[in-house]
Design a protein around this motif. Sequence first.
Motif, PDB file in Angstrom:
ATOM      1  N   GLN A 166       4.482   1.010   9.601  1.00  0.00           N
ATOM      2  CA  GLN A 166       4.327   0.780   8.158  1.00  0.00           C
ATOM      3  C   GLN A 166       4.305   2.096   7.397  1.00  0.00           C
ATOM      4  O   GLN A 166       4.900   2.218   6.313  1.00  0.00           O
ATOM      5  CB  GLN A 166       3.037  -0.005   7.891  1.00  0.00           C
ATOM      6  CG  GLN A 166       2.874  -0.488   6.452  1.00  0.00           C
ATOM      7  CD  GLN A 166       2.250   0.532   5.515  1.00  0.00           C
ATOM      8  OE1 GLN A 166       1.512   1.413   5.950  1.00  0.00           O
ATOM      9  NE2 GLN A 166       2.537   0.406   4.230  1.00  0.00           N
ATOM     10  N   GLN A 167       3.653   3.089   7.940  1.00  0.00           N
ATOM     11  CA  GLN A 167       3.523   4.376   7.257  1.00  0.00           C
ATOM     12  C   GLN A 167       4.865   5.085   7.099  1.00  0.00           C
ATOM     13  O   GLN A 167       5.020   5.929   6.218  1.00  0.00           O
ATOM     14  CB  GLN A 167       2.547   5.267   8.018  1.00  0.00           C
ATOM     15  CG  GLN A 167       1.104   4.776   7.957  1.00  0.00           C
ATOM     16  CD  GLN A 167       0.222   5.411   9.019  1.00  0.00           C
ATOM     17  OE1 GLN A 167       0.668   6.245   9.798  1.00  0.00           O
ATOM     18  NE2 GLN A 167      -1.048   5.013   9.064  1.00  0.00           N
ATOM     19  N   ALA A 168       5.833   4.738   7.923  1.00  0.00           N
ATOM     20  CA  ALA A 168       7.157   5.355   7.833  1.00  0.00           C
ATOM     21  C   ALA A 168       7.973   4.819   6.664  1.00  0.00           C
ATOM     22  O   ALA A 168       9.014   5.392   6.314  1.00  0.00           O
ATOM     23  CB  ALA A 168       7.928   5.134   9.137  1.00  0.00           C
ATOM     24  N   SER A 169       7.501   3.748   6.039  1.00  0.00           N
ATOM     25  CA  SER A 169       8.232   3.163   4.912  1.00  0.00           C
ATOM     26  C   SER A 169       8.169   4.087   3.699  1.00  0.00           C
ATOM     27  O   SER A 169       7.119   4.661   3.395  1.00  0.00           O
ATOM     28  CB  SER A 169       7.643   1.804   4.546  1.00  0.00           C
ATOM     29  OG  SER A 169       8.233   1.320   3.336  1.00  0.00           O
ATOM     30  N   PRO A 170       9.267   4.232   2.979  1.00  0.00           N
ATOM     31  CA  PRO A 170       9.240   5.058   1.761  1.00  0.00           C
ATOM     32  C   PRO A 170       8.544   4.362   0.601  1.00  0.00           C
ATOM     33  O   PRO A 170       8.299   4.991  -0.433  1.00  0.00           O
ATOM     34  CB  PRO A 170      10.731   5.271   1.462  1.00  0.00           C
ATOM     35  CG  PRO A 170      11.408   4.072   2.044  1.00  0.00           C
ATOM     36  CD  PRO A 170      10.624   3.725   3.277  1.00  0.00           C
ATOM     37  N   TYR A 171       8.229   3.081   0.788  1.00  0.00           N
ATOM     38  CA  TYR A 171       7.579   2.304  -0.270  1.00  0.00           C
ATOM     39  C   TYR A 171       6.091   2.151   0.007  1.00  0.00           C
ATOM     40  O   TYR A 171       5.629   2.380   1.123  1.00  0.00           O
ATOM     41  CB  TYR A 171       8.206   0.911  -0.384  1.00  0.00           C
ATOM     42  CG  TYR A 171       9.704   0.911  -0.624  1.00  0.00           C
ATOM     43  CD1 TYR A 171      10.223   1.190  -1.880  1.00  0.00           C
ATOM     44  CD2 TYR A 171      10.590   0.628   0.408  1.00  0.00           C
ATOM     45  CE1 TYR A 171      11.587   1.188  -2.106  1.00  0.00           C
ATOM     46  CE2 TYR A 171      11.969   0.623   0.195  1.00  0.00           C
ATOM     47  CZ  TYR A 171      12.459   0.895  -1.068  1.00  0.00           C
ATOM     48  OH  TYR A 171      13.809   0.899  -1.280  1.00  0.00           O
ATOM     49  N   GLY A 172       5.361   1.700  -1.006  1.00  0.00           N
ATOM     50  CA  GLY A 172       3.931   1.500  -0.804  1.00  0.00           C
ATOM     51  C   GLY A 172       3.336   0.523  -1.789  1.00  0.00           C
ATOM     52  O   GLY A 172       2.344   0.825  -2.455  1.00  0.00           O
ATOM     53  N   ASN A 173       3.935  -0.641  -1.910  1.00  0.00           N
ATOM     54  CA  ASN A 173       3.388  -1.638  -2.833  1.00  0.00           C
ATOM     55  C   ASN A 173       2.266  -2.431  -2.172  1.00  0.00           C
ATOM     56  O   ASN A 173       1.128  -2.397  -2.615  1.00  0.00           O
ATOM     57  CB  ASN A 173       4.485  -2.584  -3.316  1.00  0.00           C
ATOM     58  CG  ASN A 173       4.593  -2.625  -4.828  1.00  0.00           C
ATOM     59  OD1 ASN A 173       4.082  -1.742  -5.504  1.00  0.00           O
ATOM     60  ND2 ASN A 173       5.272  -3.616  -5.353  1.00  0.00           N
ATOM     61  N   ALA A 174       2.597  -3.170  -1.114  1.00  0.00           N
ATOM     62  CA  ALA A 174       1.626  -4.065  -0.493  1.00  0.00           C
ATOM     63  C   ALA A 174       1.644  -3.923   1.025  1.00  0.00           C
ATOM     64  O   ALA A 174       2.657  -3.555   1.626  1.00  0.00           O
ATOM     65  CB  ALA A 174       1.915  -5.520  -0.876  1.00  0.00           C
ATOM     66  N   GLY A 175       0.515  -4.233   1.622  1.00  0.00           N
ATOM     67  CA  GLY A 175       0.390  -4.285   3.072  1.00  0.00           C
ATOM     68  C   GLY A 175      -0.721  -5.245   3.430  1.00  0.00           C
ATOM     69  O   GLY A 175      -1.737  -5.301   2.728  1.00  0.00           O
ATOM     70  N   SER A 176      -0.541  -6.010   4.489  1.00  0.00           N
ATOM     71  CA  SER A 176      -1.547  -6.991   4.886  1.00  0.00           C
ATOM     72  C   SER A 176      -1.722  -6.998   6.396  1.00  0.00           C
ATOM     73  O   SER A 176      -0.821  -6.593   7.143  1.00  0.00           O
ATOM     74  CB  SER A 176      -1.163  -8.402   4.420  1.00  0.00           C
ATOM     75  OG  SER A 176      -1.293  -8.551   3.035  1.00  0.00           O
ATOM     76  N   VAL A 177      -2.877  -7.476   6.814  1.00  0.00           N
ATOM     77  CA  VAL A 177      -3.133  -7.677   8.232  1.00  0.00           C
ATOM     78  C   VAL A 177      -3.658  -9.094   8.423  1.00  0.00           C
ATOM     79  O   VAL A 177      -4.470  -9.584   7.625  1.00  0.00           O
ATOM     80  CB  VAL A 177      -4.146  -6.640   8.774  1.00  0.00           C
ATOM     81  CG1 VAL A 177      -5.464  -6.684   8.016  1.00  0.00           C
ATOM     82  CG2 VAL A 177      -4.370  -6.831  10.270  1.00  0.00           C
ATOM     83  N   PHE A 178      -3.151  -9.757   9.438  1.00  0.00           N
ATOM     84  CA  PHE A 178      -3.607 -11.111   9.775  1.00  0.00           C
ATOM     85  C   PHE A 178      -4.362 -11.043  11.097  1.00  0.00           C
ATOM     86  O   PHE A 178      -3.786 -10.771  12.146  1.00  0.00           O
ATOM     87  CB  PHE A 178      -2.413 -12.069   9.868  1.00  0.00           C
ATOM     88  CG  PHE A 178      -1.846 -12.460   8.525  1.00  0.00           C
ATOM     89  CD1 PHE A 178      -2.242 -13.630   7.904  1.00  0.00           C
ATOM     90  CD2 PHE A 178      -0.948 -11.628   7.881  1.00  0.00           C
ATOM     91  CE1 PHE A 178      -1.739 -13.989   6.675  1.00  0.00           C
ATOM     92  CE2 PHE A 178      -0.436 -11.974   6.645  1.00  0.00           C
ATOM     93  CZ  PHE A 178      -0.830 -13.152   6.033  1.00  0.00           C
TER      94      PHE A 178
END
Length: 481
Positions: free
Chosen positions: A393-405
Amino acid sequence: MKYGISKNYGNGQWLESKGELIDVYSPVNGELIAQTYNSKKEELDEIVEAATIAQQAWGALTLKKRSEVLYSYRNLLLKHREELAVINHEENGKSMGEAYAGIDKAIELTEFACSIPQLAAGEIEEVSRGVVCRTERRPLGVVASITPFNFPVMVPHWTVPNAIAMGNAIIVKPSELTPLSAAMMAKLWKEAGLPDGIFNIFNGGKDAVEAISDHPQIQAVSFVGSTPVAQIVYKRATSNLKRSLALGGAKNYLVVAPDAHPVSAPSDIVASATGMSGQRCMAASVMVMLGDSEHILDSVVEKITAQKAGVDIPPIVSMESIAKIENYIENAEKLGAKILVDGRTQKHGPGYNFGGTVIDWRGLQDKMPLEEVFGPVLEVVEADNLKEALEIQQASPYGNAGSVFTQNGRVSDEALRGLQAGMLGVNIGVPVPREPFSFGGIKGSKYGFGDITGKLSLDFWSHLTKITTKWNTEEKADWMS
């Protein structure tokens, strides 16, 4: 055409344009429902000039007085909720349920703006004997908001009510694909008692955006859209010495642990990935399978397979957007990814319908493009442990949303610490905060300081003025006295 020409709006009047007409088609059935203008840059001058004059009187009113108009406008949104939802459905393709949800969010955002007299109250303190410091917020003047096609009612309400409440006049540039909602907003603002010249509309495409970014009398520009265009707008507006807040796209990652709830997790993941046909910057884009989560994926695949395009998944906004989604899927196939569910099989008319899609990159995840798809497409990768999942996830150039289930508190805490996004969720597919908490991402999902909604937005739409007063006293207590 059902709606005719959606004109520009300035100083309380509907304005013709010398620009060419742009056809507006409904994604629901492909029919021509309206036209709008690709306005000429110089036509912005007339709107800005009238707005500048109107803003001086509006900005001189108290916050409380301005809020009275906002209360009336909020009630009109409620009164015309169904009409607005129908327009939203026809111009954007949203299901009626999704359209109603967008109107309800617009009402909530307006209610927040109604509370601004309490939130924007200045501070005051006697800092020394006979010396008082206080702060107050003052409007910027004429500002602008460039809004996208995917939420024609909700996104303008991220900016318009707050900017108006703070005493500004605002110019809205709606997407040329969805100009009708903004026109309806103009009618409701006028009925609510907003003075002419405070809410304005300037229609068009690239030229209109450039005209707004360049105009010397426009003090601030907000933008919501794709990341490449957000970068351009932010650079152009700030190079013209304006303040700017430009929100871009996203590729949101959901980390799914083996102990994720077997019923609610797949349902939330699917709702996030294919809801609103995936055309939202908070949609689930990538499912990161942590350990043995195959049973969750099986359920997700089963649910998306059962969905029907045009029924469970609303239409895509245009045929051009469908072509982009198809090209992405074709490229994934060429790179060796497995298509577990293929939305191309449900591409059918008369509307711009496209089915939910699941792309499995496991074993090839280094080849998965980092670009945003902006459609009902869920991509799947895998990780051996949480550290590896977070690194993906950290490698993504974006940073809007992130979730954990997960149902494990420790896993949740570690994930929240490691996910790099502005809005995080636990067992939530679309972690959008409710008012008064603000909306905003990080990294390539946002350019500029602050957030576009909530309390932080007040800083964007106003100057904070600091005032110090001194009254001579007989007793000199210290140097300030």
